[in-house]
Write a protein that holds these residues in place. Sequence first.
Motif: not given
Lengths: 73, 603
Positions: A24-32, A34, B182-183, B186-187, B190, B424, B426
């Motif tokens: 679920s934190v993947r979506r947090l990263a997608d939204m920027g 980071t 994955y993270i 993304a890092e 960005f 979650t 968002l």
Amino acid sequence: MRTLGTLKSGESGVVRELRPLSPSVRRLADMGLTRGTKVVVLGSAPLGDPMILSVRGYRLALRRRDADSVVLV
Amino acid sequence: MTARIALAGNPNCGKTTLYNKLVGGSERVGNYPGVTVELKSASARLKGGTRVEIYDLPGVYSLAGNTPEQRVARDFLIDDPPDAVINLLDSGCVERGLALTLELLEFGIPTVVAVGMLDEAAKSGISLDLTRLAKSLGVQVVGICAPRGDGLDELTLKAECLLSDRHVRRIRPPEVMSDEEYIASAERRFAEIDRITADCLRRPRPKPTLSDRVDRLLLGRFTAIPIFVMIMAAVFFVTFGRFGNLLTRALERMIFDDFAPLLEGWLSALNAPELLRSLLVDGALGGVGGVVVFLPQIALLFLCLGLLEDSGYMARAALIADRPLRAFGLDGASFLPLMMGFGCTVAAELSSRTIGDDRVRRRCCAVAPFISCAARWAVYAVFISAFFAAHRRTAAIAVYSLGIVVTLGASAVMAAVGGRGRSTFLLELPPYRAPRLQNVAKRLVSRVKEFLIRAGTLIFLMSVLVWALGRFDTSFHLADTSDSVLADLGRAIAPIFAPLGFNDWRAAVALLSGLVAKEGVVSTMAVLYAPLPLSEALVAAFDPASACAFVAFCALYTPCVSALAAMARELRSIRRTAAALAGQLVVAYAVASVVHLVAMWVT
């Protein structure tokens, strides 16, 4: 350890990391959300949750429980 | 072969407006071969004269995730790569948009970047150097203003240049990544964006915008909920109140009082045989007409919701509704699909796609059919006028509430049984905008079309089938309705409903045809109880308690085959769809028995 979820309206912080890792934190990263991103809490929904952030120039709403996965500097 | 261009961008970045401008009015929505979810496409002639097919990919933040929309976009780019991509960026939130741009560039498809809403950004003091951005990205960048049409010629010329380079590309599917990888990716993305924007983006210290000031009222601690309730009540009032009813009745008069006698007149002038006359007037027109009369109310509801969506208020409504809906295993994003459910369950199922959390989305798909759609009102209306004419309003509110309570209850039970896990939520809150009528109209047309196609095909066939089954016996001879195949079927299953208070083959047949389409319940009953007027026939066949049970059963059992098909498509699993179907029948039967008992005790 200060997390995004503990911030009150008007407070701000800088993201250090996302933890604990989960799908679920993947979506947090997608939204920027980071490392190094500045976040400002603008307010919240009328029942106190979700909270409303200003992040990277846009408005993002998320639940406090999700925001607790965002560890601040 | 026509060249193919895909349009990609974040949700809410103005992609729909750009798409509409590029293709004019020629859009068609269809099932794209191989993909079970529809992808809008239309053919257009570009400035330089090239004929292209333009594909409107769903708005996504990333291509790596697992929502249906992300899957559709990703599968399209990998399985059948277009010749070029136009990537639209909203200059108000460049950084988040660039994350998608970088992902697209990793796919290796020739891309041109369009930057929209520059005027809006300039007004809030944002300056973006497009030349520098183009240099850092290594692709062409064009500033546009889609609503005014500025920059579109330049954009399409640049896209056409990309098309000249058409060789077969093999795109590697993205590898399966662990959360950590994955993270990390993304890092990295960005960090790259921060480098790029440091060079070309100037943003003033954020200060409250007009939108923020509006939010202070619409999301204020004491004002938010009253305003929310008032807006939703207004939507219901417009749709199901006097105005909507007036339109429905006008259409009803047109079809049944004006057109039906006309059709009958033509047919007798043509000396059509009695059987054909009855087939067309009673079977076909009666069935399809009975559905089409709901069109005004469904269209009104979708129009109101569309206006709220386009203005930006729907996102706020989702935010306000998140906390209460969470208690039932749903979330704020489920609010719009559930509201659509009051119009048509098929539309509700389709719009569940925007729910970001997998489990919540499946739950919402499974319980949305419990919300009373407009078609079910037909059943409620005849029973209420026959039995509870003195308490019309109370009865209507009671049956709609029953639907809402069962929806929330069923979802809460599913969440409790299936392990609540962690969901979650968002949500981007876009700035408020005046609704763009063209966008609202297009969305309305595509949602209404779904409903009409259903009435024109499935329900037409069902009406004819029920008509035929009711006129022939098992040896294919013309027979009285009470000796027909239909009556035999009804007699076979009628005893099942004895505990609900109605052991009547005609009611059983009506419920059977209601599986095909809920409006069919009333039209079937009208045919079966003829020549007695329906309300008199009902009073003879039901007592108040069994009438309550019948209405409750109709409110909760499977809405129609189209809704079931839509649910299967969204759940992407036969097992889950079968479970949801079984659940609906069991819940409907159980609740209807309880309603019957309570009603008997009260009366």
